[in-house]
Design a protein around this motif. Structure first.
Motif, PDB file in Angstrom:
ATOM      1  N   ALA A 157      -2.602  12.127  -0.657  1.00  0.00           N
ATOM      2  CA  ALA A 157      -3.584  11.039  -0.595  1.00  0.00           C
ATOM      3  C   ALA A 157      -5.019  11.550  -0.668  1.00  0.00           C
ATOM      4  CB  ALA A 157      -3.374  10.214   0.675  1.00  0.00           C
ATOM      5  N   GLN A 158      -5.313  12.633   0.035  1.00  0.00           N
ATOM      6  CA  GLN A 158      -6.681  13.153   0.057  1.00  0.00           C
ATOM      7  C   GLN A 158      -7.140  13.628  -1.317  1.00  0.00           C
ATOM      8  OE1 GLN A 158      -8.716  13.033   2.911  1.00  0.00           O
ATOM      9  NE2 GLN A 158     -10.256  13.376   1.334  1.00  0.00           N
ATOM     10  N   ARG A 159      -6.220  14.141  -2.112  1.00  0.00           N
ATOM     11  CA  ARG A 159      -6.601  14.592  -3.469  1.00  0.00           C
ATOM     12  C   ARG A 159      -7.060  13.415  -4.324  1.00  0.00           C
ATOM     13  NH1 ARG A 159      -2.944  19.735  -5.289  1.00  0.00           N
ATOM     14  NH2 ARG A 159      -2.789  20.640  -3.228  1.00  0.00           N
TER      15      ARG A 159
ATOM     16  N   PRO B   4       0.835  -1.206   0.000  1.00  0.00           N
ATOM     17  CA  PRO B   4       0.000   0.000   0.000  1.00  0.00           C
ATOM     18  C   PRO B   4       0.874   1.261   0.000  1.00  0.00           C
ATOM     19  CG  PRO B   4      -0.669  -1.535   1.741  1.00  0.00           C
ATOM     20  CD  PRO B   4       0.623  -2.027   1.190  1.00  0.00           C
ATOM     21  N   LEU B   5       0.620   2.159  -0.932  1.00  0.00           N
ATOM     22  CA  LEU B   5       1.462   3.343  -1.112  1.00  0.00           C
ATOM     23  C   LEU B   5       1.482   4.241   0.115  1.00  0.00           C
ATOM     24  CD1 LEU B   5       3.229   5.223  -2.804  1.00  0.00           C
ATOM     25  CD2 LEU B   5       1.136   6.203  -3.746  1.00  0.00           C
ATOM     26  N   PHE B   6       0.314   4.605   0.616  1.00  0.00           N
ATOM     27  CA  PHE B   6       0.253   5.663   1.619  1.00  0.00           C
ATOM     28  C   PHE B   6       0.480   5.184   3.057  1.00  0.00           C
ATOM     29  CE2 PHE B   6      -2.414   7.401  -1.897  1.00  0.00           C
ATOM     30  CZ  PHE B   6      -1.505   8.364  -2.294  1.00  0.00           C
TER      31      PHE B   6
ATOM     32  N   LEU C 117       0.264  14.554  -9.575  1.00  0.00           N
ATOM     33  CA  LEU C 117      -0.747  13.590  -9.165  1.00  0.00           C
ATOM     34  C   LEU C 117      -1.720  13.385 -10.314  1.00  0.00           C
ATOM     35  CD1 LEU C 117      -1.490  15.216  -5.680  1.00  0.00           C
ATOM     36  CD2 LEU C 117       0.401  13.683  -6.313  1.00  0.00           C
ATOM     37  N   LEU C 118      -1.864  12.133 -10.764  1.00  0.00           N
ATOM     38  CA  LEU C 118      -2.681  11.848 -11.942  1.00  0.00           C
ATOM     39  C   LEU C 118      -3.702  10.761 -11.663  1.00  0.00           C
ATOM     40  CD1 LEU C 118       0.131  11.636 -14.655  1.00  0.00           C
ATOM     41  CD2 LEU C 118      -1.411  13.555 -14.251  1.00  0.00           C
TER      42      LEU C 118
END
Length: 130
Positions: free
Chosen positions: A79-81, A64-66, A113-114
């Motif tokens: 993360a929220q975006r 998991p990235l975050f 961020l995409l």
């Protein structure tokens, strides 16, 4: 045309172009690429990012990235975006100034961020040469 050589950190329409590259082509990009799925599990991690971050591909893929890979990005700026874009069904293409702090001395970077509606694949791109 060498797709990997022709792509830049600021290229328009980059989400769709990254999705078409092989792992070898991703490795030739001069910026870091972290691709992850809808559950935030990393499924793409290029050599540029691996060398810069000091984390092997085998250590990052499937994590998991975050929470496991980059908890320093588990905040409202990053993360929220992704969560907001997913909840709203809207595209995300934001470039932000950021400071990476995990496992390294603080380093200023630009993050792109995409995310695209209808695609589970999302990307955090890292440009260290500012």
């Amino acid at each position: 045309m060498n797709a990997a050589t022709d792509l830049s950190f600021t290229a328009p329409g980059l989400h769709g172009q990254l999705a078409q590259l092989t792992p070898e082509q991703l490795d030739r990009l001069d910026f870091g690429v972290i691709g992850f799925n809808g559950e935030t599990v990393v499924d793409q991690y290029n050599q540029t990012e691996s060398e810069a971050a000091g984390l092997s591909t085998s250590r990052v893929l499937g994590q998991p990235l975050f929470t496991n890979v980059a908890p320093c990005m588990n905040n409202f700026m990053v993360a929220q975006r992704f969560e907001d874009a997913q909840d709203e069904g809207s595209p995300l293409d934001d470039t932000i100034d950021y400071v990476l702090t995990l496992r390294m001395r603080p380093i200023k970077v630009k993050l792109r961020l995409l995310a695209e509606p209808g695609s589970a694949q999302r990307y955090v791109l890292v440009q260290r040469k500012l």
